[in-house]
Design a protein around this motif. Structure first.
Motif: not given
Length: 124
Positions: A32, A50, A97-99, A104, A111, A114
């Motif tokens: 991630n 990011a 936050a992660a995606r 990035t 994302y 949260w």
């Protein structure tokens, strides 16, 4: 699913420093990309920094370049935001936050997960 918990916020005088931490748990973390955003009262959530899944690529908002540093430790499943030379305009709630992707992104819709946020207050 990825769970994120921020810590390290607080009140600091202008010119001071803080280090925010984000602890991640759940599904795989190393794949991630991660980000930090902030939101001041009455304002929209804005991008701060990011970092790619490998840590090899970092991006910063112009307002924090040269003062903030984002880093990650995939072994510890942690992301950090070191904030130096803090200014009153840095005040706000900071979100980790992660995606679902290693590249990035700089906008909130990029994302998928949260944290609850941690308050940072910088007083003059």
């Amino acid at each position: 699913q990825v769970q994120l918990v921020e810590s390290g916020g607080g009140a600091v005088q202008a010119g001071g420093s803080l280090r925010l931490s984000c602890a991640a748990s759940g599904r795989t973390f190393s794949g991630n990309a991660m980000g930090w955003f902030r939101q001041a009262p009455g304002n929209e959530r804005e991008f701060v920094a990011a970092i790619s899944w490998s840590g090899g690529t970092t991006r910063y908002a112009d307002s924090v370049k040269g003062r903030f540093t984002i880093s990650r430790d995939n072994a510890k499943i942690m992301v950090y935001l070191r904030m130096n030379s803090l200014k009153p305009e840095d005040t706000g709630v900071y979100y980790c936050a992660a995606r679902n992707g290693g590249v990035t992104a700089t906008t909130p819709p990029g994302y998928d997960y949260w944290g609850q946020g941690t308050q940072v207050t910088v007083f003059s």
